[in-house]
Design an enzyme around this catalytic site. Structure first.
Site, PDB file in Angstrom:
ATOM      1  N   HIS A 122      42.522  81.810 -49.719  1.00 56.96           N
ATOM      2  CA  HIS A 122      43.677  81.111 -50.303  1.00 56.96           C
ATOM      3  C   HIS A 122      44.928  81.996 -50.333  1.00 56.96           C
ATOM      4  O   HIS A 122      45.717  81.944 -51.276  1.00 56.96           O
ATOM      5  CB  HIS A 122      43.363  80.640 -51.724  1.00 56.96           C
ATOM      6  CG  HIS A 122      42.417  79.475 -51.771  1.00 56.96           C
ATOM      7  ND1 HIS A 122      41.842  79.046 -52.940  1.00 56.96           N
ATOM      8  CD2 HIS A 122      41.956  78.649 -50.807  1.00 56.96           C
ATOM      9  CE1 HIS A 122      41.050  78.008 -52.693  1.00 56.96           C
ATOM     10  NE2 HIS A 122      41.112  77.746 -51.390  1.00 56.96           N
TER      11      HIS A 122
ATOM     12  N   LEU B 270      40.534  77.032 -42.534  1.00 56.34           N
ATOM     13  CA  LEU B 270      41.669  76.394 -43.188  1.00 56.34           C
ATOM     14  C   LEU B 270      41.121  75.534 -44.311  1.00 56.34           C
ATOM     15  O   LEU B 270      40.100  74.857 -44.144  1.00 56.34           O
ATOM     16  CB  LEU B 270      42.454  75.516 -42.201  1.00 56.34           C
ATOM     17  CG  LEU B 270      43.176  76.224 -41.046  1.00 56.34           C
ATOM     18  CD1 LEU B 270      43.848  75.192 -40.148  1.00 56.34           C
ATOM     19  CD2 LEU B 270      44.192  77.227 -41.557  1.00 56.34           C
ATOM     20  N   ASP B 271      41.774  75.543 -45.468  1.00 51.89           N
ATOM     21  CA  ASP B 271      41.344  74.717 -46.593  1.00 51.89           C
ATOM     22  C   ASP B 271      41.360  73.238 -46.196  1.00 51.89           C
ATOM     23  O   ASP B 271      42.049  72.841 -45.255  1.00 51.89           O
ATOM     24  CB  ASP B 271      42.264  74.924 -47.795  1.00 51.89           C
ATOM     25  CG  ASP B 271      42.200  76.343 -48.329  1.00 51.89           C
ATOM     26  OD1 ASP B 271      41.203  77.034 -48.070  1.00 51.89           O
ATOM     27  OD2 ASP B 271      43.170  76.763 -49.001  1.00 51.89           O
ATOM     28  N   GLN B 272      40.641  72.432 -46.944  1.00 53.79           N
ATOM     29  CA  GLN B 272      40.537  71.011 -46.589  1.00 53.79           C
ATOM     30  C   GLN B 272      41.900  70.322 -46.577  1.00 53.79           C
ATOM     31  O   GLN B 272      42.124  69.408 -45.796  1.00 53.79           O
ATOM     32  CB  GLN B 272      39.552  70.292 -47.531  1.00 53.79           C
ATOM     33  CG  GLN B 272      39.965  70.206 -48.985  1.00 53.79           C
ATOM     34  CD  GLN B 272      40.915  69.074 -49.302  1.00 53.79           C
ATOM     35  OE1 GLN B 272      41.093  68.170 -48.486  1.00 53.79           O
ATOM     36  NE2 GLN B 272      41.543  69.134 -50.463  1.00 53.79           N
TER      37      GLN B 272
END
Length: 246
Positions: free
Chosen positions: A197, A114-116
């Protein structure tokens, strides 16, 4: 298995460190009638799944393989070597980070990233085949995302996401397995693959922008409400069936 080997397998340090913890009286084991002191590193103990240990006063159940659930908060990277933000692995106890592995990277690993700035449900394990099975698009494990959009949603955008959009790294359209506008700026999106993404790129392809992203469910298992951001817990056997469909 010898007690020192059991502690080593659970991530409490090298065999020498584990032997020292035992000899110094820092280890207790539930052998059937509650926790009792054990000071012999060579003591044979059955590797009973879920058997409770106490190491330096911390209760710890034995698990041959670790399966844990983390509610990822924003501001953490899914990496052991983060570049700009803290590693999410710092939210886990040292024993989970140090479980011995045959590969160069030790401890549990996140099943997908998961992205930050993305929050929500994350599974971590040291079970390599499970990581592959849950990450591979061939197995179609659904993941549900709650998307906050910059612009109001409309029926045309939802239909385009269901029909499929083309991203810049592949000519093959990427489709949402399910998609519904919950509110004017709230989209519930289900995906069965995990491109880089992907949610943000899919929304951009239909002329919108993601301003908030939260993963609320994996497989048939929703993120438990009681698990707050930054918290983790063991996954139960019943929950594993919901996650994997097996």
């Amino acid at each position: 298995m010898q007690l020192q080997d059991i502690l080593y397998s659970q991530g409490f340090g090298t065999r020498r460190i584990c032997a020292g913890l035992i000899q110094q009286g820092y280890v207790q084991v539930d052998l059937g009638n509650g926790l009792v002191d054990c000071d012999d590193p060579l003591q044979e103990v059955d590797t009973h799944e879920g058997r409770m240990y106490s190491v330096q006063g911390v209760l710890w159940p034995y698990h041959a393989k670790a399966y844990v659930l983390l509610h990822k908060p924003a501001g953490y990277e899914c990496s052991h070597k983060p570049s700009a933000w803290p590693s999410l692995y710092t939210l886990l106890p040292a024993a989970l980070r140090q479980r011995p592995q045959k590969s160069a990277v030790q401890g549990v690993q996140a099943v997908g990233r998961l992205d930050q700035d993305t929050t929500g449900m994350l599974v971590l394990t040291d079970d390599g085949p499970l990581i592959h099975r849950m990450s591979s698009p061939r197995h179609h494990v659904p993941k549900v995302y709650e998307v906050t959009t910059d612009d109001p949603l409309d029926a045309k955008q939802v239909q385009r996401l269901l029909d499929g959009v083309v991203l810049d790294d592949s000519p093959k359209p990427v489709r949402a397995a399910a998609c519904e506008a919950v509110a004017e700026h709230h989209l519930r999106l289900t995906l069965t693959e995990g491109k880089y993404h992907q949610v943000k790129r899919m929304l951009a392809a239909v002329g919108n922008k993601v301003v908030g992203l939260h993963r609320s469910q994996i497989g048939e298992m929703p993120l438990p409400e009681a698990l707050k951001p930054g918290q983790w817990r063991w996954i139960t056997g019943d929950e594993m069936q919901l996650l994997t469909g097996k």
